[in-house]
Design an enzyme around this catalytic site. Structure first.
Site: not given
Ligand SMILES: *[C@@H]1O[C@H](CO)[C@@H](O)[C@H](O)[C@H]1NC(C)=O
Ligand SMILES: *[C@@H]1O[C@H](CO)[C@@H](O)[C@H](O)[C@H]1NC(C)=O
Ligand SMILES: *[C@@H]1O[C@H](CO)[C@@H](O)[C@H](O)[C@H]1NC(C)=O
Ligand SMILES: *[C@@H]1O[C@H](CO)[C@@H](O)[C@H](O)[C@H]1NC(C)=O
Ligand SMILES: *[C@@H]1O[C@H](CO)[C@@H](O)[C@H](O)[C@H]1NC(C)=O
Ligand SMILES: [Ca+2]
Ligand SMILES: [Ca+2]
Ligand SMILES: [Ca+2]
Length: 582
Positions: A188, A209, A214, A237, A266
């Site tokens: 990440d 992502d 960004d 979209i 879990s």
């Protein structure tokens, strides 16, 4: 003693080859009488023994067969070397009638701390058991040649062991192990807690992502400039129609989008350990193909869960289809595409959840509202202690922990959000349903029931829930009593403290009970929907049914949580197809 140490090394090798690596060093030290190392050893020899029965072959032949299951050719070669050095004693002790318990105890991998030997193959009478052990010890004493062979092989091998760490698979497993307990997305770059890779708490757990450079761009974000140029919320979209009107404005602006997240255990993350790993009639190379994925995903399958599942299984070790709360919300409003987060942690209790909730990604001003499921359905009364009642969460603690989590949520959830609280389940259903049935580890010889399995785990002090998974009915009832008290605490929070600034609460109780009833109504038996290996979780077959139960409750009791159906869904589908998929 030196010999014993070497023997332990040999047996440990079998354990490692069977890829019991998810037990980190810390975990290896848990439990008693050898803990996970002992269980690993017992499982390896149990599978070997089963294979020898299924294929009518010697123990050493079965061992060679196991080597072929390893997911790398060089591992298989190494395994073959070890087996060739141990073939004689393997066959000898097996012909003496040694059970996996005895073998591992004789190798001192399973010990007798606290003055007790734990055995899963209990059909083997106690006297026999000690007699076996004496005979086997005698055998080792009298067969220096065999031992010398084994040690010779090990010595030859040890300078070359370094290559193990260079195998790509082992490297990846070690990397996954390093991050196993952080429960945070590993890949990440922009730090928005959404990832572009799947495992290691990535896109299997939280929507992918679409721009990892960004942090403002992530699933669930409010659009930036109506997404004319870029897709800022990763729902696929963006852009504008021929007249210049942004599609986000036309299709989504008035749809009240809300994502879905779960803070749970879990059950929420959907733990599943393939039974193919333990059943000699099903085990083969194919069944270990996904071992890396399982480790990277902490043994969980959030991508197939009733909470945030978004795809059907493409894995041969998971059968059954996927339906989920997220998936149904998405079908209702395609604008929320990818807006899900699964913060399910195996073993999580209300206290731990106060910490894990902080890894939820939501910004009160820049993100859309969220439906959060607070789903801790048992661990607060579960632990491995023999005197388990002492270690359960008290009603007072439950109130405190739940309120702390909810108060924190009130500081990050956008106005108009919802929190669903699940009560604890009736865990007695598990023992009642399973105790007489045969566990996969005993299928070949028909010699291990779930009662044996549960009691073995209790003896090893490694049970997932010694209060529910026990032959002691009084204890099961007392555990349930506490679970019901804790459920009452949660329900009362909904009734008496439902005055949070940014969300409304809704309570759902008796989930497991409702599930079993619904399954039986469809003509099924309860055991079919319980995970065969752990005998503790509900399995893939039941996930769509759990979804359906929760959904119907919400439709009836709180339809405002589900929101309106977006009338533009078909148009979105027509223009944006699968919206970038997952
Ligand atoms: C198993 O193998 C043995 C010897 O290899 C043979 O005598 C026996 O008939 C076999 N049993 C079965 C059921 O095939
Ligand atoms: C999985 O497959 C079933 C049956 O084909 C289908 O109804 C369901 O929508 C699929 N689930 C997902 C999450 O794609
Ligand atoms: C939410 O986003 C705004 C704008 O990017 C930022 O200023 C704020 O610090 C964020 N809030 C939190 C709690 O991170
Ligand atoms: C446990 O609870 C069940 C159901 O409430 C009851 O029927 C049973 O008698 C109880 N058993 C013991 C030993 O307390
Ligand atoms: C069953 O559990 C109860 C409650 O922990 C305990 O008092 C009792 O001694 C146990 N019975 C047996 C047979 O172990
Ligand atoms: Ca990111
Ligand atoms: Ca991003
Ligand atoms: Ca968008």
């Amino acid at each position: 003693m030196a010999l014993n140490a070497k023997m332990r090394l040999v047996a440990s090798f079998f354990v490692v080859t069977c890829l019991f690596l998810p037990n980190s060093q810390a975990m290896f030290n848990k439990g008693t009488n050898g803990g996970f190392k002992c269980i690993g050893c017992t499982v390896v020899f149990a599978i070997m023994d089963q294979l020898s029965v299924v294929h009518n072959e010697s123990m050493s032949r079965a061992a060679y067969r196991m080597c072929t299951f390893l997911p790398d050719k060089r591992l298989t070669e190494l395994c073959n070397v070890v087996v060739s050095g141990s073939a004689t004693w393997l066959d000898q002790i097996h012909s003496m009638g040694a059970t996996p318990d005895t073998i591992c105890q004789t190798l001192n991998i399973c010990t007798s701390e606290k003055g007790k030997y734990c055995r899963i193959f209990t059909k083997n009478k106690k006297n026999d058991f000690f007699r076996q052990q004496i005979k086997i010890r005698q055998y080792f004493k009298n067969s220096q040649n065999n031992l010398a062979n084994i040690l010779g092989n090990l010595n030859e091998m040890s300078p070359n062991m370094g290559f193990l760490c260079k195998l790509p698979l082992i490297k990846k497993i070690c990397f996954a192990m390093k991050h196993y307990f952080s429960h945070m997305p590993v890949y990440d770059k922009d730090g928005d807690l959404f990832s572009q890779k799947y495992p290691l708490r990535g896109a299997y757990w939280r929507g992918k992502d679409c721009d990892d450079s960004d942090a403002k761009i992530h699933p669930g974000a409010k659009t930036i400039n109506s997404d004319i140029h870029t897709d800022s919320n990763c729902n696929g979209i963006y852009g504008s129609d021929p007249s210049g009107r942004p599609y986000e404005d036309i299709f989504c602006k008035n749809s009240n989008p809300r994502g879905f997240a779960v803070i749970g255990d879990s059950i929420a993350a959907h733990l599943h350990i393939p039974e193919e790993w333990l059943d000699a009639t099903k085990i083969n190379k194919e069944s270990f193909k996904n071992v890396l994925l399982l480790i990277e995903n902490e043994m969980d399958w959030p991508q197939l869960s009733f909470t945030t599942g978004f795809m059907n299984s493409t894995w041969n070790v998971v059968k059954g289809s996927t339906d989920s709360i997220y998936y149904r919300l998405w079908k209702r409003n395609r604008c929320i595409h990818r807006d899900f987060q699964n913060i399910g942690i195996n073993g999580a209790r209300s206290l731990k959840a106060t910490k894990y909730v902080k890894s939820l990604s939501r910004n009160q001003t820049t993100d859309y509202p969220l439906i959060v499921s607070y789903s801790l359905v048992g661990n607060d009364v579960c632990n491995w202690h023999i005197d388990s009642l002492k270690y359960m969460t008290t009603p007072k603690e439950m109130f405190h922990n739940a309120m702390e989590t909810l108060k924190y949520l009130d500081t990050i959830l956008p106005k108009g959000s919802f929190v669903l609280i699940n009560g604890l389940v009736d865990g007695r259903i598990l023992y009642n349903t399973m105790h007489e049935r045969i566990h996969p580890i005993g299928r070949t010889r028909n010699d291990v029931t779930y009662n044996d399995f549960y009691e073995y785990m209790n003896c090893m002090e490694l049970s997932m829930c010694s209060g529910w998974l026990t032959s002691n009915e009084t204890l099961r009832n007392l555990t349930q009593q506490r679970a019901d008290q804790l459920s009452n605490v949660l329900e009362n929070i909904m009734k008496n403290h439902n005055n949070f600034k940014n969300f409304r609460l809704h309570y759902i109780g008796k989930l497991f009970h409702r599930l079993v009833n619904a399954w039986e109504k469809k003509g099924g038996s309860a055991w079919q929907i319980i995970e065969p290996v752990d005998g503790f979780h509900n399995n893939q077959l039941s996930e769509p049914l759990v979804t359906d139960i929760v959904w119907k409750i919400l439709e009836k009791e709180a339809p405002e949580i589900l929101g309106q159906i977006n009338p533009n869904n078909e148009k979105i589908k027509k223009i944006f197809g699968n919206q970038g998929g997952y």
